[in-house]
Design a protein around this motif. Structure first.
Motif, PDB file in Angstrom:
ATOM      1  N   ALA A  34       0.861  -1.181   0.000  1.00 33.96           N
ATOM      2  CA  ALA A  34       0.000   0.000   0.000  1.00 33.96           C
ATOM      3  C   ALA A  34       0.898   1.232   0.000  1.00 33.96           C
ATOM      4  CB  ALA A  34      -0.914   0.001   1.223  1.00 33.96           C
ATOM      5  N   VAL A  35       0.674   2.095  -0.988  1.00 32.33           N
ATOM      6  CA  VAL A  35       1.492   3.289  -1.156  1.00 32.33           C
ATOM      7  C   VAL A  35       0.583   4.499  -1.097  1.00 32.33           C
ATOM      8  CG1 VAL A  35       3.083   4.514  -2.692  1.00 32.33           C
ATOM      9  CG2 VAL A  35       3.115   2.007  -2.597  1.00 32.33           C
ATOM     10  N   ILE A  36       1.039   5.558  -0.441  1.00 29.72           N
ATOM     11  CA  ILE A  36       0.217   6.753  -0.296  1.00 29.72           C
ATOM     12  C   ILE A  36       0.893   7.943  -0.949  1.00 29.72           C
ATOM     13  CG2 ILE A  36       1.163   7.319   1.990  1.00 29.72           C
ATOM     14  CD1 ILE A  36      -1.694   8.278   2.742  1.00 29.72           C
ATOM     15  N   MET A  88      -2.812   3.743  -3.058  1.00 30.72           N
ATOM     16  CA  MET A  88      -2.898   2.771  -4.142  1.00 30.72           C
ATOM     17  C   MET A  88      -2.262   1.453  -3.738  1.00 30.72           C
ATOM     18  SD  MET A  88      -0.104   4.702  -6.512  1.00 30.72           S
ATOM     19  CE  MET A  88      -0.410   6.259  -5.619  1.00 30.72           C
ATOM     20  N   LEU A  89      -2.725   0.408  -4.374  1.00 33.64           N
ATOM     21  CA  LEU A  89      -2.181  -0.925  -4.153  1.00 33.64           C
ATOM     22  C   LEU A  89      -1.201  -1.220  -5.270  1.00 33.64           C
ATOM     23  CD1 LEU A  89      -2.663  -3.153  -2.064  1.00 33.64           C
ATOM     24  CD2 LEU A  89      -4.274  -4.191  -3.670  1.00 33.64           C
ATOM     25  N   LEU A 112      -4.531  -1.365 -15.400  1.00 34.09           N
ATOM     26  CA  LEU A 112      -4.451  -0.649 -14.146  1.00 34.09           C
ATOM     27  C   LEU A 112      -3.232  -1.196 -13.428  1.00 34.09           C
ATOM     28  CD1 LEU A 112      -8.205  -0.679 -13.161  1.00 34.09           C
ATOM     29  CD2 LEU A 112      -6.917   1.157 -14.218  1.00 34.09           C
ATOM     30  N   GLN A 113      -2.246  -0.333 -13.169  1.00 37.56           N
ATOM     31  CA  GLN A 113      -0.921  -0.795 -12.801  1.00 37.56           C
ATOM     32  C   GLN A 113      -0.897  -1.690 -11.573  1.00 37.56           C
ATOM     33  OE1 GLN A 113       2.170   2.153 -12.690  1.00 37.56           O
ATOM     34  NE2 GLN A 113       1.032   3.405 -14.111  1.00 37.56           N
ATOM     35  N   SER A 114      -1.707  -1.381 -10.599  1.00 39.29           N
ATOM     36  CA  SER A 114      -1.559  -2.041  -9.320  1.00 39.29           C
ATOM     37  C   SER A 114      -1.935  -3.520  -9.370  1.00 39.29           C
ATOM     38  CB  SER A 114      -2.414  -1.320  -8.274  1.00 39.29           C
ATOM     39  OG  SER A 114      -2.050   0.037  -8.226  1.00 39.29           O
ATOM     40  N   ASN A 115      -3.156  -3.809  -9.795  1.00 36.81           N
ATOM     41  CA  ASN A 115      -3.554  -5.210  -9.812  1.00 36.81           C
ATOM     42  C   ASN A 115      -3.618  -5.766 -11.232  1.00 36.81           C
ATOM     43  OD1 ASN A 115      -5.860  -4.080 -10.856  1.00 36.81           O
ATOM     44  ND2 ASN A 115      -7.149  -4.554  -9.111  1.00 36.81           N
ATOM     45  N   ARG A 116      -3.072  -5.029 -12.206  1.00 34.90           N
ATOM     46  CA  ARG A 116      -2.940  -5.489 -13.579  1.00 34.90           C
ATOM     47  C   ARG A 116      -4.264  -5.983 -14.139  1.00 34.90           C
ATOM     48  NH1 ARG A 116       1.942  -6.215 -15.629  1.00 34.90           N
ATOM     49  NH2 ARG A 116       1.321  -8.038 -16.848  1.00 34.90           N
TER      50      ARG A 116
END
Length: 220
Positions: free
Chosen positions: A64-66, A74-75, A87-91
């Motif tokens: 988890a990044v803020i 974001m994840l 979508l970069q985080s969960n592809r």
């Protein structure tokens, strides 16, 4: 501290917020502080308990990044970087037509920021999105139903909100700062160039239909 120690240290209300925030990130990828009260509560909880939330997600290969300046949590996938059209985080795989619309929304957001907009609320008329789509030769080739489905998808991921119906002249789209994390600038440039070529070469595959063999965006 271990995640078990964090959990034992939480009050009952913090445990509830922790669970809701984690479920929101898994389902929507982004928490946007200024979207609504539920997002705001989740954002401020994560901002105070980021170590605990990050540790929990690292067990399954995420973090988890803020971004405090933009008010976005974001994840992020620890194993892979994002690719244009995902979508970069969960592809989450997007069809090409969805990817083009995402690129256009990303461009509109970037243009408003470059023009010096300091407002937390960035609203663009639907016609502005249509003009961006014209660059790909698609302005009049995406029907209302297809556009509604695409915008509903992006709203589900906390990227936008739609005010009104896409076919109405007064419909507007609220662009959230999470959009800037959905695509990397260089990846966007490469994808936009290749997508423009493919769309111009095969316009008959677009209007209101899923693209054959396009369950997910092609890798560059």
């Amino acid at each position: 501290m271990s995640i078990e120690e964090y959990w034992e240290d939480f009050t009952s209300s913090e445990k509830d917020l922790f669970q809701k925030a984690c479920r929101r990130l898994l389902k929507q990828t982004f928490i946007v502080r200024d979207r609504d009260e539920d997002n705001k509560r989740a954002y401020y909880f994560v901002s105070k308990r980021l170590d605990a939330v990050s540790q929990y997600f690292r067990y399954i290969g995420f973090d988890a990044v803020i971004d405090r300046e933009n008010g976005v949590v974001m994840l992020k996938n620890l194993a892979e970087s994002g690719e244009a059209g995902r979508l970069q985080s969960n592809r989450f795989a997007l069809k090409k037509i969805e990817s083009v619309v995402l690129c256009c929304l990303w461009t509109l957001y970037a243009d408003r920021i470059r023009s010096g907009s300091l407002s937390r609320v960035i609203l663009v008329p639907m016609i502005d999105l249509r003009f961006e789509l014209e660059k790909y030769g698609l302005r009049d080739q995406i029907d209302k139903g297809t556009m509604t489905s695409i915008l509903t998808l992006f709203s589900r991921f906390n990227l936008i909100d739609v005010n009104g119906k896409p076919g109405d002249p007064d419909c507007t789209i609220r662009l959230y700062p999470s959009l800037q994390f959905a695509l990397e600038p260089e990846e966007f440039r490469r994808f936009a160039e290749s997508a423009r070529r493919r769309m111009m070469d095969s316009p008959e595959m677009i209007a209101g239909e899923d693209m054959e063999d396009d369950d997910e965006t092609d890798d560059e």
